[in-house]
Design an enzyme around this catalytic site. Structure first.
Site, PDB file in Angstrom:
ATOM      1  N   ASP A  92       0.861  -1.188   0.000  1.00 30.13           N
ATOM      2  CA  ASP A  92       0.000   0.000   0.000  1.00 30.13           C
ATOM      3  C   ASP A  92       0.897   1.237   0.000  1.00 30.13           C
ATOM      4  O   ASP A  92       2.121   1.136   0.095  1.00 30.13           O
ATOM      5  CB  ASP A  92      -0.992  -0.047   1.165  1.00 30.13           C
ATOM      6  N   GLY A  95      -0.609   5.925   2.880  1.00 31.44           N
ATOM      7  CA  GLY A  95      -1.519   7.040   3.133  1.00 31.44           C
ATOM      8  C   GLY A  95      -2.614   6.708   4.123  1.00 31.44           C
ATOM      9  O   GLY A  95      -2.857   7.449   5.080  1.00 31.44           O
ATOM     10  N   PHE A  96      -3.244   5.559   3.920  1.00 28.35           N
ATOM     11  CA  PHE A  96      -4.380   5.199   4.775  1.00 28.35           C
ATOM     12  C   PHE A  96      -3.942   5.048   6.226  1.00 28.35           C
ATOM     13  O   PHE A  96      -4.615   5.500   7.156  1.00 28.35           O
ATOM     14  CB  PHE A  96      -5.018   3.900   4.266  1.00 28.35           C
ATOM     15  N   ASP A 146      -2.665   8.308  -1.896  1.00 27.36           N
ATOM     16  CA  ASP A 146      -3.954   9.014  -1.928  1.00 27.36           C
ATOM     17  C   ASP A 146      -4.381   9.443  -0.538  1.00 27.36           C
ATOM     18  O   ASP A 146      -3.748   9.087   0.449  1.00 27.36           O
ATOM     19  CB  ASP A 146      -5.036   8.136  -2.569  1.00 27.36           C
ATOM     20  N   GLN A 189     -11.427   7.314  -5.800  1.00 25.88           N
ATOM     21  CA  GLN A 189     -12.049   7.847  -4.585  1.00 25.88           C
ATOM     22  C   GLN A 189     -13.400   8.452  -4.958  1.00 25.88           C
ATOM     23  O   GLN A 189     -13.870   8.261  -6.068  1.00 25.88           O
ATOM     24  CB  GLN A 189     -11.114   8.875  -3.915  1.00 25.88           C
ATOM     25  N   GLY A 216     -11.416   4.003  -0.392  1.00 28.31           N
ATOM     26  CA  GLY A 216     -12.346   4.825   0.380  1.00 28.31           C
ATOM     27  C   GLY A 216     -13.606   4.113   0.813  1.00 28.31           C
ATOM     28  O   GLY A 216     -14.575   4.760   1.228  1.00 28.31           O
ATOM     29  N   ASP A 266      -8.030  -7.432   0.246  1.00 28.78           N
ATOM     30  CA  ASP A 266      -7.128  -7.721   1.355  1.00 28.78           C
ATOM     31  C   ASP A 266      -7.853  -7.357   2.638  1.00 28.78           C
ATOM     32  O   ASP A 266      -8.717  -6.485   2.633  1.00 28.78           O
ATOM     33  CB  ASP A 266      -5.857  -6.865   1.281  1.00 28.78           C
ATOM     34  N   CYS A 304     -13.043 -29.166   6.726  1.00 30.07           N
ATOM     35  CA  CYS A 304     -11.867 -28.315   6.471  1.00 30.07           C
ATOM     36  C   CYS A 304     -10.595 -29.149   6.565  1.00 30.07           C
ATOM     37  O   CYS A 304     -10.436 -29.962   7.473  1.00 30.07           O
ATOM     38  CB  CYS A 304     -11.818 -27.170   7.479  1.00 30.07           C
ATOM     39  N   CYS A 306      -7.492 -27.953   6.943  1.00 30.79           N
ATOM     40  CA  CYS A 306      -6.366 -27.230   7.549  1.00 30.79           C
ATOM     41  C   CYS A 306      -5.833 -27.997   8.761  1.00 30.79           C
ATOM     42  O   CYS A 306      -6.530 -28.853   9.311  1.00 30.79           O
ATOM     43  CB  CYS A 306      -6.790 -25.820   7.936  1.00 30.79           C
ATOM     44  N   CYS A 309      -8.089 -28.134  11.931  1.00 32.71           N
ATOM     45  CA  CYS A 309      -9.273 -28.991  11.848  1.00 32.71           C
ATOM     46  C   CYS A 309      -8.921 -30.470  11.710  1.00 32.71           C
ATOM     47  O   CYS A 309      -9.679 -31.337  12.121  1.00 32.71           O
ATOM     48  CB  CYS A 309     -10.163 -28.549  10.685  1.00 32.71           C
ATOM     49  N   HIS A 335      -6.317 -21.735  10.171  1.00 31.17           N
ATOM     50  CA  HIS A 335      -7.673 -22.117   9.752  1.00 31.17           C
ATOM     51  C   HIS A 335      -8.361 -20.969   9.006  1.00 31.17           C
ATOM     52  O   HIS A 335      -8.950 -21.170   7.933  1.00 31.17           O
ATOM     53  CB  HIS A 335      -8.545 -22.535  10.941  1.00 31.17           C
TER      54      HIS A 335
HETATM   55 ZN   LIG Z   1      -9.789 -25.569   9.413  1.00 29.16          ZN
END
Ligand SMILES: [Zn+2]
Length: 375
Positions: A92, A95-96, A146, A189, A216, A266, A304, A306, A309, A335
């Site tokens: 990024d 700015g934010f 920005d 924006q 924005g 993101d 799941c 992962c 899990c 997870h």
């Molecule tokens: Zn999981």
């Protein structure tokens, strides 16, 4: 001459799926980018982040310029090598976060002066300085500098801020130049005002960017207002370039944004939630601090794949969350990131098969049923 190439593979309504080709690899879209704020996705090894299915990470200019400093990272070979992540990185502009984190800000046409939230030292960010820092970090995709006003704000304030951001966008492009293998995205924006968004989009296209972000939003306007804005904002941006919605969001925000033509997102939510005992599943949000999990031998989500899990019970996750053990944040972050990437893979497949509406119906249906009944 662009640093990235975008291939649109399929559409379903306004939803799109495709690929962004970069020198460091392919980003499958719609893409979710985990946030590696300070050169790490907290609680995760880079290879673990890659194992969840992430093609690209986000790095924060503001945090990295303050600590350890962009010069230091450049001396050590750039951000990819520094944090041991070889795939693409988007940074990024800083700015934010200057607006949301730093102290004593002074904003004028040139840029923003501020004090570090870490040690109070004084710094300056401008379009030129932000491009310089992002070049030192060596990100594959850089963002224009920005200003992002918090919502609600009155129309005059939004218009003036958007116009300033468009002047800064032109300065960002001039300062960025055309470095080999690196791309620059402009940021639309205009708050929730359709005509200001259109004006902003036209100004950005005139300057010419490799991709375009809808900026924005997710700044306090609420989901309904955000999605209403996304009914028109992505369509104002070029169809043949990636469209990135910054800072979004919850799983249902993501599905709503992808439906409206967003390609990249993101958010810190999956990793931040993972460190506070919160899990995101196909059935919605689960708070593992809750006493109902204390004796539950079942996995968080039996569908799941992962590590959290596959190897652990809800009772164990509850125990390590309540005990403040580090593995709690590690397992739940893994997870959550895995769930987010599964969601993106599901969206991509649904768009490619032209069954987005069915996917969306199943997504909301399972969430409406809620978490499994207590044992
Ligand atoms: Zn999981």
């Amino acid at each position: 001459m662009s640093g990235v190439t975008f291939h649109l593979d399929a559409t379903d309504g306004t939803a799109r799926t495709g690929r962004i080709e970069t020198a460091r690899g392919t980003i499958r879209t719609p893409a979710f980018m985990p946030v590696g704020t300070a050169g790490t996705v907290k609680a995760m090894l880079p290879e673990s982040v890659a194992a969840t299915g992430a093609d690209i990470l986000l790095g924060n200019t503001y945090h990295l310029m303050l600590r350890p400093g962009a010069d230091r990272i450049a001396d050590l070979g750039g951000l990819h090598r520094f944090m041991n992540w070889e795939a693409p990185i988007l940074t990024d502009s800083g700015g934010f976060q200057v607006m949301s984190l730093a102290g004593l800000r002074k904003l004028d046409e040139k840029g923003v002066r501020f004090r570090s939230h870490i040690d109070g030292s004084e710094h300056m960010l401008s379009p030129e300085r932000s491009m310089e820092i992002q070049a030192q970090l060596g990100s594959d995709i850089a963002m224009a500098f920005d200003e992002c006003p918090a919502l609600p704000a009155d129309r005059d304030r939004i218009a003036a801020s958007m116009e300033l951001s468009m002047r800064w966008a032109a300065r960002s492009k001039a300062a960025f130049g055309a470095p080999e293998g690196r791309a620059l995205f402009g940021i639309q924006q205009g708050g929730l005002e359709k005509d200001l968004r259109a004006e902003s989009a036209a100004a950005l296209v005139e300057i010419g960017f490799d991709g375009y972000a809808v900026g924005g939003l997710a700044v306090g306007e609420g989901q309904e207002a955000m999605l209403a804005c996304l009914d028109h904002a992505p369509g104002q941006l070029p169809e043949d370039r990636p469209r990135y919605l910054m800072g979004v969001g919850k799983p249902d925000d993501i599905v709503g944004a992808v439906k409206r033509g967003i390609d990249m997102m993101d958010c810190v939510l999956p990793s931040r939630s993972g460190r506070t005992g919160q899990a995101w599943t196909r059935r919605g949000q689960v708070n593992l601090r809750n006493a109902r999990h204390a004796g539950d031998p079942r996995p968080l989500d039996d569908a799941c794949a992962c590590p959290a899990c596959r190897g652990y019970s809800r009772a164990y996750l509850h125990h390590v969350v309540r005990s403040g053990e580090m593995i709690a944040g590690m397992l739940l972050t893994w997870h959550n990131l895995h769930y987010y990437q599964e969601l993106m893979a599901g969206l991509r497949a649904a768009i490619a098969a032209e069954r987005f509406a069915a996917f969306e119906g199943e997504f909301h249906g399972l969430r409406a049923e809620g978490d499994i009944e207590p044992v």
